[in-house]
Design a protein around this motif. Structure first.
Motif, PDB file in Angstrom:
ATOM      1  N   GLY A 155       0.697  -1.285  -0.032  1.00 15.58           N
ATOM      2  CA  GLY A 155       0.132  -0.019  -0.158  1.00 15.58           C
ATOM      3  C   GLY A 155       0.814   1.227  -0.078  1.00 15.58           C
ATOM      4  O   GLY A 155       1.842   1.105  -0.354  1.00 15.58           O
ATOM      5  N   TYR A 156      -0.018   2.420   0.190  1.00 17.22           N
ATOM      6  CA  TYR A 156       0.766   3.645   0.267  1.00 17.22           C
ATOM      7  C   TYR A 156       1.477   3.751   1.777  1.00 17.22           C
ATOM      8  O   TYR A 156       1.269   3.302   2.596  1.00 17.22           O
ATOM      9  CB  TYR A 156      -0.305   4.844   0.060  1.00 17.22           C
TER      10      TYR A 156
ATOM     11  N   PHE B 294     -16.140   9.060   2.978  1.00 17.85           N
ATOM     12  CA  PHE B 294     -16.437   9.504   1.446  1.00 17.85           C
ATOM     13  C   PHE B 294     -17.518   9.948   1.331  1.00 17.85           C
ATOM     14  O   PHE B 294     -18.569   8.880   1.817  1.00 17.85           O
ATOM     15  CB  PHE B 294     -15.881   8.245   0.795  1.00 17.85           C
TER      16      PHE B 294
ATOM     17  N   PRO C  84     -16.600   4.043  -6.975  1.00 20.19           N
ATOM     18  CA  PRO C  84     -15.720   3.332  -6.129  1.00 20.19           C
ATOM     19  C   PRO C  84     -15.362   4.209  -4.660  1.00 20.19           C
ATOM     20  O   PRO C  84     -15.461   5.591  -4.924  1.00 20.19           O
ATOM     21  CB  PRO C  84     -14.457   3.380  -7.072  1.00 20.19           C
ATOM     22  N   ALA C  85     -15.270   3.414  -3.459  1.00 22.73           N
ATOM     23  CA  ALA C  85     -14.745   4.394  -2.590  1.00 22.73           C
ATOM     24  C   ALA C  85     -13.367   3.450  -2.248  1.00 22.73           C
ATOM     25  O   ALA C  85     -13.485   2.588  -1.132  1.00 22.73           O
ATOM     26  CB  ALA C  85     -15.479   4.272  -1.319  1.00 22.73           C
ATOM     27  N   PHE C  86     -12.312   3.666  -2.880  1.00 27.60           N
ATOM     28  CA  PHE C  86     -11.218   2.833  -3.005  1.00 27.60           C
ATOM     29  C   PHE C  86     -10.171   3.474  -2.255  1.00 27.60           C
ATOM     30  O   PHE C  86     -10.515   4.600  -1.633  1.00 27.60           O
ATOM     31  CB  PHE C  86     -10.686   2.344  -4.300  1.00 27.60           C
TER      32      PHE C  86
ATOM     33  N   THR D  85      -8.033   5.758  -3.190  1.00 27.71           N
ATOM     34  CA  THR D  85      -7.599   6.893  -3.717  1.00 27.71           C
ATOM     35  C   THR D  85      -8.963   7.816  -3.367  1.00 27.71           C
ATOM     36  O   THR D  85      -8.760   8.946  -3.351  1.00 27.71           O
ATOM     37  CB  THR D  85      -7.809   6.778  -5.148  1.00 27.71           C
ATOM     38  N   GLU D  86     -10.126   7.274  -3.008  1.00 29.83           N
ATOM     39  CA  GLU D  86     -11.346   8.198  -2.504  1.00 29.83           C
ATOM     40  C   GLU D  86     -11.387   8.286  -1.039  1.00 29.83           C
ATOM     41  O   GLU D  86     -11.771   9.177  -0.498  1.00 29.83           O
ATOM     42  CB  GLU D  86     -12.620   7.637  -3.199  1.00 29.83           C
ATOM     43  N   LEU D  87     -10.967   7.232  -0.411  1.00 29.90           N
ATOM     44  CA  LEU D  87     -10.927   7.091   0.964  1.00 29.90           C
ATOM     45  C   LEU D  87      -9.685   6.453   1.620  1.00 29.90           C
ATOM     46  O   LEU D  87      -9.459   5.377   1.971  1.00 29.90           O
ATOM     47  CB  LEU D  87     -12.264   5.941   1.262  1.00 29.90           C
TER      48      LEU D  87
ATOM     49  N   GLY E 126      -8.459   6.480   4.139  1.00 24.31           N
ATOM     50  CA  GLY E 126      -8.306   5.762   5.488  1.00 24.31           C
ATOM     51  C   GLY E 126      -8.167   4.289   5.256  1.00 24.31           C
ATOM     52  O   GLY E 126      -8.005   3.515   6.212  1.00 24.31           O
ATOM     53  N   VAL E 127      -8.590   3.576   4.248  1.00 20.55           N
ATOM     54  CA  VAL E 127      -8.541   2.261   4.088  1.00 20.55           C
ATOM     55  C   VAL E 127      -7.271   1.430   3.886  1.00 20.55           C
ATOM     56  O   VAL E 127      -7.174   0.342   3.820  1.00 20.55           O
ATOM     57  CB  VAL E 127      -9.650   1.660   2.925  1.00 20.55           C
ATOM     58  N   ASN E 128      -6.276   2.447   3.331  1.00 21.17           N
ATOM     59  CA  ASN E 128      -4.954   1.970   3.074  1.00 21.17           C
ATOM     60  C   ASN E 128      -4.469   0.709   4.315  1.00 21.17           C
ATOM     61  O   ASN E 128      -4.243   1.226   5.306  1.00 21.17           O
ATOM     62  CB  ASN E 128      -3.996   3.229   3.369  1.00 21.17           C
TER      63      ASN E 128
ATOM     64  N   SER F 222     -12.564  -2.140   1.121  1.00 16.78           N
ATOM     65  CA  SER F 222     -12.954  -1.118   0.305  1.00 16.78           C
ATOM     66  C   SER F 222     -14.329  -1.201   0.081  1.00 16.78           C
ATOM     67  O   SER F 222     -14.848  -2.264   0.400  1.00 16.78           O
ATOM     68  CB  SER F 222     -11.984  -0.731  -0.735  1.00 16.78           C
TER      69      SER F 222
ATOM     70  N   SER G  78      -7.609  -1.420  -2.911  1.00 17.11           N
ATOM     71  CA  SER G  78      -7.610  -1.009  -4.295  1.00 17.11           C
ATOM     72  C   SER G  78      -7.758  -2.251  -5.200  1.00 17.11           C
ATOM     73  O   SER G  78      -6.884  -2.713  -5.787  1.00 17.11           O
ATOM     74  CB  SER G  78      -6.081  -0.633  -4.452  1.00 17.11           C
ATOM     75  N   PRO G  79      -8.906  -2.764  -5.348  1.00 21.55           N
ATOM     76  CA  PRO G  79      -9.302  -4.107  -5.870  1.00 21.55           C
ATOM     77  C   PRO G  79      -9.105  -4.031  -7.342  1.00 21.55           C
ATOM     78  O   PRO G  79      -9.183  -5.176  -8.158  1.00 21.55           O
ATOM     79  CB  PRO G  79     -10.637  -4.226  -5.442  1.00 21.55           C
TER      80      PRO G  79
END
Lengths: 207, 207, 207, 207, 207, 207
Positions: E38-39, E54, E70-72, E74-76, E78-80, E85, E165-166
């Motif tokens: 991840g990031y 989001f 999506p709420a992956f 990049t949008e959310l 905090g899921v990193n 997601s 990030s599916p």
């Protein structure tokens, strides 16, 4: 001609494919033993589409204030080993889900109806937001969190978890539903003894 | 003198060593149930070197164009739980391995003989290369890929996988070997209905 | 008409697809820092097919007896984060790969040419086999193992690993290539002091 | 009134909680089979606090020089699936723990009494330190390491492992306790044949 | 008195707590590089509740037939690192989501409105179900699946994924949106050349 | 002669060994960014033995009742990525560690001196034991637990964790050290409002 040739190819390749079939998924055999990574797999030839579908996401009984309807591995055996599960949350007007956590699972909340004020707490800060339909919120793994119906009617949300069997650690049930001595609870929580006794009486804990 | 002393030490330390023995490997008990992380372990005293050796990597029958000879957990039970397996790939002149993927496994291809043009496809680009002996290529997990004999004779390669039971998702077998209605397949793949019917007839899918 | 409609659908769905692109693979940026799970990813638009191909699997220089030609993450950056890598092994007649292990990687050996006697050792048993082309052998994670050319000519094998960067812990290099006092090595290995001194002289260890 | 309401809430929420109970821990059923991720879980209603407690961390018998008293999954079944275990290490004056490794486990050493000179070895460097009470040292996964009592009396330390069943790969036991031919051991370790024969005689290896 | 004492305790314990703060979550620094897990984490003092929320789960534009919002990560952000997601799925009457897969993610679909016929395909069977509000369905990792609006109006569902990030591997986009030669596509998919050319024209693939 | 030959072998094999060196461990670069799997690795040539040793496990200041001295990744950067860390626990007579949990870490407690009554709580049962030197207890991941000095003098224990950065979620600090409204805390914990206000005043929470 080419197709016959190709069919033969597929017959040959299928010998590689089929014995690996069981690895495409591992539907829980709920009658078998559990292990650190989940339940044993059902024999593939006994699996049906209904192992992957749960049809009980209807409004829960919120006469107690809130209702959680789970689709965990016991209701939806197809999630075994996949690191995912879901639940439906209904909260009556004025109701709430008390402070709780999930031992080894993060949670995503997707608002569907009404208004919920939700938050989670870390040692250095609390994060709180009032959510309406269209909002999604994530609660990181293991942190205490809560959801309160802050709107004027019923509230509904869907929950997703990163564990097929996320558990629910309701703080009050943990602290006041056990048989540890009230004195010990009072000491290690710093709550007043009378407060502990009062809640122990309610949650059925002895001691 | 010192050695007797030391031997005694080893006897003492061995009490720590031996009960942990089973953790050095976990050879699959293929008669037992499978689970999300693999098969149960065979009792260590029944394990022999042959659990770790597979002797069938001979040229496969390529009369269908290509042959994959697997050394997955079912052929090589010693790989259970180790995150690795292998296969031999033989492709006749003019043959190929159709587009396919592996659900939870990356793949490395090691060229041995002949020439193979291989590639994999992502939503934003396709990566393709003509490979000769001395070349190695990796296909990342879950992506569609293919291998075509682009040379003038037989081609042979060895494959390694990051999963003891990598599965083989042959696209045609998936799309045209099932019993879903041809209309549904046509709709959701955007393929012409006639095309679907034609391939369903070949791959044995009804509907 | 329907197709325009469909194209529009794909345009819409692509907004979901493209930002997730980087997740299809994570080619190592070898100039960036390493981390517990591997290297940073190269920006996707700088990735080419050559990040997934290594062309150096030619016969190694076996004048020392054996040669290992790696295709690890540093040679094949496309394996970063994928839990897999490969190597080519060449052993001259009479040569061998000394006892060694890989800290966090299992290994599969695929015989290509000649004859290799290979084995691995656990606290309760040693597992040894003479391998010929067509044979595959697995060496479970972290165990000491060796490969000896037991045939009448050169031997060649391919190796696959369950780690993009499997390391090679050559026992002699560990024991006799360091600067720990020879007395300490002798004591903790129970090897004769003279033996340790002799091998230290060869492997360049001081002390 | 509010409390009755709340109790009802908890009754409702408990339907979500209880079936997930087994996921809070997975105490090893040591009579059942082992698998790649550990033992099967004991039925929760048979679990007692003693599954989480081991009472044998007393001074080991160091007449052989050193003693390791494990609290691995076989002694402390509550660690099953949790990625942790412990041991007590006692070393007599002049004693030591010979060079060894743990296949899939890192180790932390916590000094309690006396003085220990400990170290681990990588292909490019050896790391060594003389430790006294108050010192903590970590030995990364899979690396050869040793502990020598360098003080004037007994030494005691506690060890923690990142694996419930870390195994102990004592180098001498591996090299000289097996039945591989001495000639093969000599060849692949580069140790003198006489040295191998001498130690095989001590460690009981035939061949 | 006791409380002052206790406060002091907390001050002491907090020295243990605070440096570990960053481990409670790891909000993605989307400007930094990505890695295999991840990031990078944003500095904790720059994190706000909006990193965990989001607000865009409104009805998507379904003029193309279907829309995925999506709420992956990049949008959310905090899921990193949390293995979860979500997304919102809207399908117009007569619309559908074409056959696709997610490389390293399972998916749960929660029906909200209308009727969707969904299914996934394995080499040995296809699993298909018509879903209505109250139904939940799981699609195991890496398998091809589809969703068709089989009702008389709009359909809405929420999706959860076991990966922050599916990715979305739309089969048509993969097969017909690339620049591989049409002849190669035809050969390795067994689709008619004319079929491939027709769809390449639509999806913008050259070759 | 043979040895020169062998040395050459090692030179050749070392080309395989050395570039993989960084994988033997990944000492945290604490000045770099953190990520989901830990910190970036320090360049190997800057690593010293002191990255693997922490010398601060002396008796903590227990004037507040208890003291936890951590050896987490920030004190012992060598544990980065290894899934393990440690701490020293000192509890004054009459002191205790209040109810707390660790979000993603199990814990093992090793008794050294005195007497501690420790326990953990699950939704269906509490597990409690009085521990003396020689006892070891495990607290499974994410569960609330406590440690009380139940003896007549100081108590000391060592703790091991299955996470290099286990965090410490002190329940009182979470509930009463934040700025959420007291009314909200009271509602979602079912604690009396006066109780909440009283503890908020002590723990510095506003609202």
């Amino acid at each position: 001609m080419k197709m016959i040739y190709t069919l033969f190819l597929f017959a040959l390749l299928s010998s590689a494919c089929c014995h690996a079939f069981v690895n495409d998924f591992c539907v829980a055999n709920l009658k078998g033993p559990d292990g650190p990574s989940g339940y044993e797999c059902k024999p593939p030839n006994t699996v049906t589409v209904d192992d992957f579908v749960f049809s009980g996401f209807v409004a829960g009984n919120t006469s107690g204030g809130a209702a959680v309807t789970p689709a965990f591995v016991t209701e939806l055996p197809g999630v075994n080993g996949l690191g995912i599960s879901a639940a439906r949350l209904d909260i009556a007007k004025g109701g709430f889900v008390p402070v709780h956590s999930h031992t080894a699972s993060s949670e995503i909340l997707i608002m569907v109806k009404g208004e919920i004020t939700a938050g989670f707490i870390t040692p250095s800060a609390a994060y709180q937001k009032t959510l309406k339909p269209g909002d999604v919120m994530v609660f990181p793994q293991g942190l205490l969190h809560f959801q309160v119906n802050s709107g004027k009617g019923k509230a509904t949300a869907f929950l997703a978890f990163s564990n097929p069997s996320p558990g629910v650690q309701l703080l009050d049930l943990l602290l006041f539903g056990n048989n540890l001595p009230s004195q010990l609870i009072s000491q290690t929580t710093l709550l007043d003894y009378a407060q502990v006794k009062k809640l122990k009486a309610i949650f059925g804990g002895r001691g």
